[in-house]
Design an enzyme around this catalytic site. Structure first.
Site, PDB file in Angstrom:
ATOM      1  N   ASP A 171       0.843  -1.203   0.000  1.00 55.18           N
ATOM      2  CA  ASP A 171       0.000   0.000   0.000  1.00 55.18           C
ATOM      3  C   ASP A 171       0.874   1.246   0.000  1.00 55.18           C
ATOM      4  O   ASP A 171       2.026   1.200   0.425  1.00 55.18           O
ATOM      5  CB  ASP A 171      -0.853   0.065   1.272  1.00 55.18           C
TER       6      ASP A 171
HETATM    7  N1  URA Z   1      -0.868  -5.956   4.044  1.00 56.96           N
HETATM    8  C1  URA Z   1      -1.364  -4.721   4.034  1.00 56.96           C
HETATM    9  O1  URA Z   1      -2.379  -4.450   4.673  1.00 56.96           O
HETATM   10  N2  URA Z   1      -0.735  -3.794   3.313  1.00 56.96           N
HETATM   11  C2  URA Z   1       0.387  -4.023   2.627  1.00 56.96           C
HETATM   12  O2  URA Z   1       0.909  -3.115   1.991  1.00 56.96           O
HETATM   13  C3  URA Z   1       0.901  -5.321   2.633  1.00 56.96           C
HETATM   14  C4  URA Z   1       0.260  -6.279   3.358  1.00 56.96           C
END
Ligand code: URA
Length: 242
Positions: free
Chosen positions: A103
């Site tokens: 993310d």
């Molecule tokens: N899980 C998440 O919630 N975000 C990420 O970026 C990777 C794994």
């Protein structure tokens, strides 16, 4: 390989023109201007730049390990002009993709490669690639919350597979969890923690398929060593890279 040969083979210029570029101080090896066209470079280890842009040999694959910084998007191009991991690295080959996503707000290990076969295998659920995260969550998860995270929590796209979860520290307001998962669903760690009532405040991926951050700082990256590439491909059930 001699530097002028490296430049010629990477398509920058003819050998003679490459000599001229080197003499003009336009070529850097590992950040330092090199004036000697006969200087040896270690392919895949030394970083060669011409006019500030990294150059690569066309053969073989590219394997880059990035410490993704906060706020960067894992996409080739953002329609809103926000910074992407591809801007951060620069000079990646057109076919190079990120192996999975992080993310925008997540930091940590991100592998990028143009080895399509490896990417496919590493992302395939049957390969159970280990992803290790450090999550700073609100509040203090109790034994029931930790058990739920370990055994699997119900998300809107189905229950999560068993995970390894350890409480690493914290207080009543916030806690640090180490979470190891093998799936790669969208925002999975954030959704898992929210599902047990402890939303994530900060998330960092510590390792992916055994590759950790080492001495990298946010925004920094390096090429994988040939040994790391070999190990990764063997782990994914593949032979040596071409
Ligand atoms: N899980 C998440 O919630 N975000 C990420 O970026 C990777 C794994």
């Amino acid at each position: 390989m001699r530097l002028n040969r490296f430049l010629a083979r990477s398509g920058v210029a003819s050998r003679r023109k490459s000599d001229e570029l080197i003499a003009a101080g336009a070529v850097r090896v590992n950040g330092e201007i090199v004036a000697d066209a006969g200087r040896s470079v270690e392919v895949g280890l030394d970083r060669v730049e011409v006019g500030g842009k990294q150059v690569w040999l066309p053969r073989g694959h590219e394997y880059v390990l990035l410490y993704k910084a906060h706020g960067c998007l894992v996409t080739r191009q953002d329609t809103h002009g926000r910074p992407t991991v591809f801007d951060q690295i620069g000079g990646l080959r057109p076919g190079t993709v990120a192996v999975g996503r992080l993310d925008q707000d997540t930091t940590g290990v991100l592998l990028l490669t143009d080895d399509g076969e490896l990417t496919y295998r590493l992302l395939h659920p049957s390969h159970l690639v280990e992803k290790r995260y450090e999550a700073l969550v609100s509040g203090k998860p109790d034994a029931t919350d930790l058990l739920a995270l370990r055994q699997g929590v119900d998300l809107d796209d189905g229950p999560t597979s068993p995970a390894q979860v350890r409480l690493r520290g914290g207080n009543e307001h916030e806690s640090r969890l180490e979470i190891i998962i093998h799936e790669g669903r969208k925002r999975q760690v954030r959704r898992m923690c929210a599902a047990v009532g402890h939303p994530v405040k900060r998330l960092k991926r510590l390792s992916f398929a055994g590759l950790g951050l080492g001495h990298l700082k946010p925004g920094q990256w390096r090429q994988l060593t040939p040994g790391e590439v070999r190990a990764l491909r063997v782990r994914a059930g593949l032979g040596a890279a071409d």
